[in-house]
Scaffold this active site. Structure first.
Site, PDB file in Angstrom:
ATOM      1  N   ALA A  48      11.734 -56.347  -5.582  1.00  0.00           N
ATOM      2  CA  ALA A  48      12.025 -57.401  -6.331  1.00  0.00           C
ATOM      3  C   ALA A  48      12.712 -58.647  -5.406  1.00  0.00           C
ATOM      4  CB  ALA A  48      12.966 -57.212  -7.363  1.00  0.00           C
ATOM      5  N   GLU A  49      13.352 -58.042  -4.329  1.00  0.00           N
ATOM      6  CA  GLU A  49      13.777 -59.386  -3.383  1.00  0.00           C
ATOM      7  C   GLU A  49      12.540 -59.926  -2.602  1.00  0.00           C
ATOM      8  OE1 GLU A  49      16.344 -56.759  -1.366  1.00  0.00           O
ATOM      9  OE2 GLU A  49      18.099 -57.692  -2.181  1.00  0.00           O
ATOM     10  N   TYR A  50      11.583 -58.772  -2.286  1.00  0.00           N
ATOM     11  CA  TYR A  50      10.410 -59.494  -1.663  1.00  0.00           C
ATOM     12  C   TYR A  50       9.482 -60.442  -2.387  1.00  0.00           C
ATOM     13  CZ  TYR A  50       5.831 -59.428   0.734  1.00  0.00           C
ATOM     14  OH  TYR A  50       4.823 -59.635   1.332  1.00  0.00           O
ATOM     15  N   ASP A  51       9.358 -59.984  -3.991  1.00  0.00           N
ATOM     16  CA  ASP A  51       8.514 -60.918  -4.554  1.00  0.00           C
ATOM     17  C   ASP A  51       9.511 -62.080  -4.683  1.00  0.00           C
ATOM     18  OD1 ASP A  51       6.961 -58.776  -4.886  1.00  0.00           O
ATOM     19  OD2 ASP A  51       7.882 -58.071  -6.927  1.00  0.00           O
ATOM     20  N   LEU A  97     -23.217 -34.124   8.316  1.00  0.00           N
ATOM     21  CA  LEU A  97     -23.275 -32.870   8.096  1.00  0.00           C
ATOM     22  C   LEU A  97     -24.938 -32.718   7.647  1.00  0.00           C
ATOM     23  CD1 LEU A  97     -20.490 -32.138   5.658  1.00  0.00           C
ATOM     24  CD2 LEU A  97     -21.020 -31.148   7.876  1.00  0.00           C
ATOM     25  N   GLU A 130     -15.933 -25.475   0.691  1.00  0.00           N
ATOM     26  CA  GLU A 130     -15.198 -26.476  -0.018  1.00  0.00           C
ATOM     27  C   GLU A 130     -15.904 -27.417  -0.594  1.00  0.00           C
ATOM     28  OE1 GLU A 130     -13.422 -29.018   3.542  1.00  0.00           O
ATOM     29  OE2 GLU A 130     -14.304 -27.194   4.443  1.00  0.00           O
ATOM     30  N   LYS A 132     -17.545 -31.129  -1.160  1.00  0.00           N
ATOM     31  CA  LYS A 132     -17.857 -32.181  -0.600  1.00  0.00           C
ATOM     32  C   LYS A 132     -17.519 -33.332  -1.308  1.00  0.00           C
ATOM     33  CE  LYS A 132     -21.437 -34.305   2.487  1.00  0.00           C
ATOM     34  NZ  LYS A 132     -21.362 -35.727   1.957  1.00  0.00           N
ATOM     35  N   ASP A 134     -17.023 -37.402  -2.453  1.00  0.00           N
ATOM     36  CA  ASP A 134     -17.717 -38.225  -2.179  1.00  0.00           C
ATOM     37  C   ASP A 134     -16.939 -39.702  -1.979  1.00  0.00           C
ATOM     38  OD1 ASP A 134     -20.065 -39.693  -2.037  1.00  0.00           O
ATOM     39  OD2 ASP A 134     -20.661 -39.385  -4.007  1.00  0.00           O
ATOM     40  N   ARG A 153     -15.403 -44.387  10.065  1.00  0.00           N
ATOM     41  CA  ARG A 153     -16.216 -43.878  10.748  1.00  0.00           C
ATOM     42  C   ARG A 153     -17.136 -44.676  11.526  1.00  0.00           C
ATOM     43  NH1 ARG A 153     -21.388 -41.844   9.691  1.00  0.00           N
ATOM     44  NH2 ARG A 153     -21.881 -39.787  10.882  1.00  0.00           N
ATOM     45  N   TYR A 242      -9.567 -32.423   6.126  1.00  0.00           N
ATOM     46  CA  TYR A 242     -10.353 -31.155   6.140  1.00  0.00           C
ATOM     47  C   TYR A 242     -10.948 -30.849   7.577  1.00  0.00           C
ATOM     48  CZ  TYR A 242     -14.038 -35.193   5.229  1.00  0.00           C
ATOM     49  OH  TYR A 242     -14.608 -36.278   5.443  1.00  0.00           O
ATOM     50  N   LYS A 306     -18.783 -24.089   6.455  1.00  0.00           N
ATOM     51  CA  LYS A 306     -18.317 -24.194   7.666  1.00  0.00           C
ATOM     52  C   LYS A 306     -17.996 -22.731   8.213  1.00  0.00           C
ATOM     53  CE  LYS A 306     -16.202 -28.567   6.874  1.00  0.00           C
ATOM     54  NZ  LYS A 306     -14.772 -29.284   6.608  1.00  0.00           N
ATOM     55  N   LYS A 330     -26.067 -29.683  -1.296  1.00  0.00           N
ATOM     56  CA  LYS A 330     -25.906 -30.646  -2.535  1.00  0.00           C
ATOM     57  C   LYS A 330     -25.970 -30.090  -3.734  1.00  0.00           C
ATOM     58  CE  LYS A 330     -25.029 -34.553   0.403  1.00  0.00           C
ATOM     59  NZ  LYS A 330     -26.069 -35.579  -0.001  1.00  0.00           N
ATOM     60  N   CYS A 435     -52.421 -58.308   2.050  1.00  0.00           N
ATOM     61  CA  CYS A 435     -51.087 -58.290   2.285  1.00  0.00           C
ATOM     62  C   CYS A 435     -50.303 -59.578   1.446  1.00  0.00           C
ATOM     63  CB  CYS A 435     -50.746 -58.298   3.742  1.00  0.00           C
ATOM     64  SG  CYS A 435     -49.030 -58.627   4.104  1.00  0.00           S
ATOM     65  N   CYS A 438     -48.886 -62.340   4.181  1.00  0.00           N
ATOM     66  CA  CYS A 438     -49.661 -62.913   5.105  1.00  0.00           C
ATOM     67  C   CYS A 438     -51.252 -62.948   4.876  1.00  0.00           C
ATOM     68  CB  CYS A 438     -49.527 -62.709   6.604  1.00  0.00           C
ATOM     69  SG  CYS A 438     -50.488 -60.754   6.923  1.00  0.00           S
ATOM     70  N   CYS A 459     -50.660 -53.574   6.210  1.00  0.00           N
ATOM     71  CA  CYS A 459     -51.253 -54.888   6.562  1.00  0.00           C
ATOM     72  C   CYS A 459     -51.765 -54.874   8.108  1.00  0.00           C
ATOM     73  CB  CYS A 459     -49.914 -55.823   6.351  1.00  0.00           C
ATOM     74  SG  CYS A 459     -50.215 -57.378   7.402  1.00  0.00           S
ATOM     75  N   CYS A 465     -48.315 -61.401  10.900  1.00  0.00           N
ATOM     76  CA  CYS A 465     -47.461 -61.277   9.504  1.00  0.00           C
ATOM     77  C   CYS A 465     -46.053 -61.561   9.682  1.00  0.00           C
ATOM     78  CB  CYS A 465     -47.831 -59.805   9.088  1.00  0.00           C
ATOM     79  SG  CYS A 465     -46.865 -59.462   7.341  1.00  0.00           S
TER      80      CYS A 465
HETATM   81  S1  IVH Z   1     -16.717 -31.944   7.503  1.00  0.00           S
HETATM   82  C1  IVH Z   1     -18.594 -32.250  11.747  1.00  0.00           C
HETATM   83  N1  IVH Z   1     -15.902 -31.499   5.104  1.00  0.00           N
HETATM   84  O1  IVH Z   1     -19.323 -35.825   4.300  1.00  0.00           O
HETATM   85  C2  IVH Z   1     -18.289 -32.282  10.115  1.00  0.00           C
HETATM   86  N2  IVH Z   1     -17.247 -33.628   5.609  1.00  0.00           N
HETATM   87  O2  IVH Z   1     -22.059 -35.964   5.449  1.00  0.00           O
HETATM   88  C3  IVH Z   1     -17.289 -33.271   9.819  1.00  0.00           C
HETATM   89  N3  IVH Z   1     -17.304 -35.131   3.502  1.00  0.00           N
HETATM   90  O3  IVH Z   1     -18.942 -37.993   7.005  1.00  0.00           O
HETATM   91  C4  IVH Z   1     -17.366 -33.488   8.191  1.00  0.00           C
HETATM   92  N4  IVH Z   1     -16.264 -33.726   2.058  1.00  0.00           N
HETATM   93  O4  IVH Z   1     -17.413 -38.196   5.131  1.00  0.00           O
HETATM   94  C5  IVH Z   1     -16.743 -32.479   5.999  1.00  0.00           C
HETATM   95  N5  IVH Z   1     -15.255 -31.280   2.919  1.00  0.00           N
HETATM   96  C6  IVH Z   1     -15.591 -31.888   3.872  1.00  0.00           C
HETATM   97  C7  IVH Z   1     -16.298 -33.186   3.341  1.00  0.00           C
HETATM   98  C8  IVH Z   1     -16.892 -33.907   4.152  1.00  0.00           C
HETATM   99  C9  IVH Z   1     -16.849 -35.046   2.274  1.00  0.00           C
HETATM  100  C10 IVH Z   1     -17.977 -36.119   4.034  1.00  0.00           C
HETATM  101  C11 IVH Z   1     -17.385 -37.018   5.193  1.00  0.00           C
HETATM  102  C12 IVH Z   1     -18.374 -36.849   6.359  1.00  0.00           C
HETATM  103  C13 IVH Z   1     -19.819 -36.540   5.382  1.00  0.00           C
HETATM  104  C14 IVH Z   1     -20.825 -35.798   6.302  1.00  0.00           C
END
Ligand code: IVH
Length: 716
Positions: A48-51, A97, A130, A132, A134, A153, A242, A306, A330, A435, A438, A459, A465
């Site tokens: 609040a003070e900051y605001d 990966l 585990e 993956k 997104d 990255r 991870y 892994k 996937k 084409c 061109c 082409c 071109c």
């Molecule tokens: S391990 C050397 N574990 O997937 C391996 N990556 O396609 C390092 N990601 O850049 C990655 N879930 O952004 C790992 N459980 C998971 C992940 C994971 C998502 C992503 C990560 C990486 C990309 C590779």
């Protein structure tokens, strides 16, 4: 600290003269609070003070607009993109990966590992499984347990410094706890947003008339990469750890236990991580997670397996940019049905006429799609092309109802035509034979090796071109090539059309020509943007050799091959000299090209073709006057075999052939398939035949497997 504003008169009561000093002092004070809050995680005032301080600061500026300057805090908020994030080099590269899509890919992955490690078929092999996630990956560096750097990255070698932003993410500890925290620890994981938070952010964006994010991943990336850290702080980003980069001491011997250590130190890790043994358990996990996918509350796009044992991970090593010990399995792509409104033709860098579908906008797995690829002429005709024919084998017509598929970040595809819904007046699509850029003839060449007609129509305009020239330039400046800040695809189009840049070397003469061009006088430009552009260009006058080779856009020379070539030749002159001498496919130079691991005849031919063209030679001569490709780093140059050419022959008993090759390459050696004048060392196992004889004749050093390990050590 008491809120200063309480003692101050309202802004309306003050004069400009008395206010300037206060404005400046307030600015300094707010900046200091920002620093304490975001960087030290130790604010000394309440929110609040900051605001209050911030409100007063803004009120003064509203009353006296003269106070506003470029570095005013209120200006900085809106001025995103004007400053840039600093770059950070990763101590250990951030890799990607390998992907698998079906059960067969997982089976092959496991078998490949077994072969590589020479494991008996009944020896158990433990994996972690585990989700993956997104989102986007982030690397956090801890020095004696204290968070010092957070980096995106980027291109894997170098990312952006988002430390201040990362400090606002509550899942990211500023200080690690526990007795076994290493001196130096690089912890890596995923930044992401939950579905609920994503929807809320978009609702807020919409209400404020701001840009709507296409999906949670984009929203997470957009939220983290904010120059105004307070925007990041307002977004409920999450982080799951991870994996790791450099680690002065490893706290465990397995993947699973490493992640447990992260938990002890204060990170959130995925509660869904399991140990699995054997293909059946892996696939069962995948099926189970796919069923749960919709209930998790955040986006995942597959399962990551892994190898659990770190010693095995070390032996397995890497292929190109991904570890041999991991696989992203996937989930199948998501689909939707819509109408194909038009077919557009884009001309690619190599002259390919690439058809794209313009679709009636449709939501596929939460994302709005309105463009999709149609691959090539044969695909539209329904006869396949290089890939599979469209389902049902019918042709694709404008007006058709089509099924589109979207998988992760891949360009959506038109997968299927719903033939029953075809309008009676829909006509077969006539693919252009001229084409569109061109006007040159566009033809389908016959592949000299296979004798088959190419599915891609190209082409024939070559250098005349403009579309090809433009695409080549865009490739030249792209992220994995020259990566010139402020010179993106759009700007290339603009500069090309006006004749300012027609070839790569023109980029580097732009500054010298600017006396005439006067870029700063252009609409939307100014001295600063022009200065920044020239600085970004000049920063690339010295460039890593693999990037330089990749930037040339030689067919079949992507990033991986560029890296192989750089590593083999060390200098650009070395590559150029050999490629020019290799015109005769019986020459020693040609043999040298094809002896490079991973480089076959197709690649060798492409190199020969490129370097023998006079206009490419001219372009290179001009470009090399402006740019210096740095000699390639030789990996592990302190190893006794760095830079040497090694041949393995005969049976190996302590390692598989693949493992031997990978080890040698890791140590900076080149592995060749046959003995020649250039061979430095032959590693011969039992049963070695003609190669061993040739080595003896040529006086090349020969060792057995034990001799090899004595030379390079067991831990290599
Ligand atoms: S391990 C050397 N574990 O997937 C391996 N990556 O396609 C390092 N990601 O850049 C990655 N879930 O952004 C790992 N459980 C998971 C992940 C994971 C998502 C992503 C990560 C990486 C990309 C590779």
């Amino acid at each position: 600290m008491p809120p200063r504003s309480a003692k101050k008169p309202a802004a309306d009561d003050v004069s400009l003269a008395g206010t300037r000093a206060e404005h400046e002092a307030l600015g300094r004070e707010i900046a200091e609070h920002d620093r304490r809050y975001y960087e030290e995680d130790a604010p000394t005032v309440s929110d609040a003070e900051y605001d209050e301080l911030r409100r007063r600061y803004e009120m003064l500026e509203e009353r006296f607009p003269e106070l506003k300057s470029a570095d005013s805090l209120t200006e900085r908020v809106g001025a995103k993109g004007s400053e840039k994030f600093a770059k950070v080099r990763h101590r250990v590269p951030m890799l990607s990966l390998a992907n698998g899509f079906g059960e067969e890919d997982v089976r092959e992955f496991v078998e490949r590992i077994r072969r590589f490690l020479n494991l008996k078929s009944d020896a158990p092999l433990v994996f972690t499984a585990e989700p993956k996630i997104d989102g986007l990956s982030l690397s956090l560096t801890y020095d004696k347990g204290r968070l010092v750097t957070a980096a995106t990255r980027g291109d894997g070698a170098e990312g952006e410094d988002v430390t201040a932003n990362a400090r606002t993410v509550s899942d990211i500890p500023k200080q690690l706890r526990g007795k076994d925290v290493p001196e130096l620890a690089e912890i890596r994981g995923e930044v992401y947003l939950s579905h609920v938070d994503f929807a809320e952010i978009n609702a807020r964006q919409a209400a404020a008339g701001e840009k709507i994010f296409a999906n949670p991943r984009n929203a997470a990336a957009g939220s983290l990469r904010q120059l105004d850290v307070s925007i990041t702080a307002a977004r409920p980003l999450r982080f799951l750890a991870y994996t790791w980069g450099e680690m002065s001491v490893l706290p465990a011997k397995t993947q699973f236990e490493m992640v447990k250590a992260f938990e002890r130190w204060g990170f959130r890790t995925s509660p869904l991580t399991r140990r699995v043994v054997g293909l059946d358990e892996m696939l069962a996990y995948h099926r189970e997670l796919e069923r749960e996918r919709a209930n998790l509350g955040y986006d995942i796009d597959g399962v990551v397996y892994k190898v659990d044992e770190l010693a095995l991970q070390q032996r397995l090593g890497f292929v190109s940019r991904s570890p041999r010990w991991a696989l992203a399995h996937k989930f199948p792509a998501q689909k939707a049905t819509t109408v194909l409104e038009d077919i557009l033709i884009y001309v690619g860098r190599t002259g390919s006429l690439n058809p794209a579908a313009k679709l009636k906008p449709v939501t596929v797995g939460g994302v709005v799609v309105q463009n999709a690829t149609l691959h090539n002429e044969d695909y539209i005709k329904g006869v396949g092309g290089n890939g599979e024919p469209i389902r049902g084998g019918v042709d694709i017509r404008i007006g058709d109802t089509v099924v589109v598929e979207r998988a992760g970040d891949v360009i959506p595809k038109v997968l299927e035509v719903v033939v029953e819904k075809r309008p009676p007046d829909a006509e077969p699509y006539v693919f252009p034979t001229i084409c569109p850029a061109c006007g040159s003839h566009a033809v389908r060449e016959v592949n000299p090796r296979s004798g088959k007609e190419d599915s891609v129509r190209r082409c024939t305009g070559g250098l005349v071109c403009p579309a090809q020239a433009r695409e080549r330039l865009k490739h030249f400046v792209s992220r994995h090539a020259f990566d010139i800040e402020g010179l993106g695809a759009q700007r290339i189009d603009e500069f090309y059309d006006e004749g300012l840049i027609r070839a790569p070397q023109d980029i580097f003469t732009l500054e010298r020509r600017n006396g005439l061009l006067r870029l700063e006088a252009r609409e939307g430009w100014g001295d600063t943007s022009v200065r920044n552009l020239f600085a970004a260009i000049n920063a690339r006058r010295s460039i890593a050799l693999p990037r330089f080779i990749h930037a040339l856009g030689i067919s079949h020379i992507g990033e991986t091959n560029a890296r192989l070539l750089a590593r083999h030749f060390g200098t650009f002159d070395g590559l150029r000299g050999t490629a020019r001498a290799a015109v005769d496919s019986n020459s020693e130079a040609y043999a040298e090209l094809t002896s490079i691991g991973g480089v076959g005849e197709v690649v060798a031919d492409a190199l020969v073709e490129f370097f023998k063209e006079a206009h490419n030679q001219e372009m290179l001569d001009a470009l090399l006057k402006e740019v210096t490709p740095e000699p390639a780093e030789q990996a592990a140059s302190d190893s006794p075999v760095a830079g040497k050419t090694v041949v393995f022959t005969g049976a190996l008993e302590q390692m598989t052939r693949d493992e031997a090759k990978a080890m040698a390459e890791r140590l900076g050696a080149k592995v060749a398939g046959s003995v020649s004048k250039k061979t430095d060392l032959v590693v011969a196992g039992p049963g070695a035949g003609s190669k061993l004889d040739r080595a003896r004749e040529a006086g090349v050093e020969v060792v057995d497997e034990d001799g090899w390990f004595a030379l390079v050590g067991r831990g290599a």
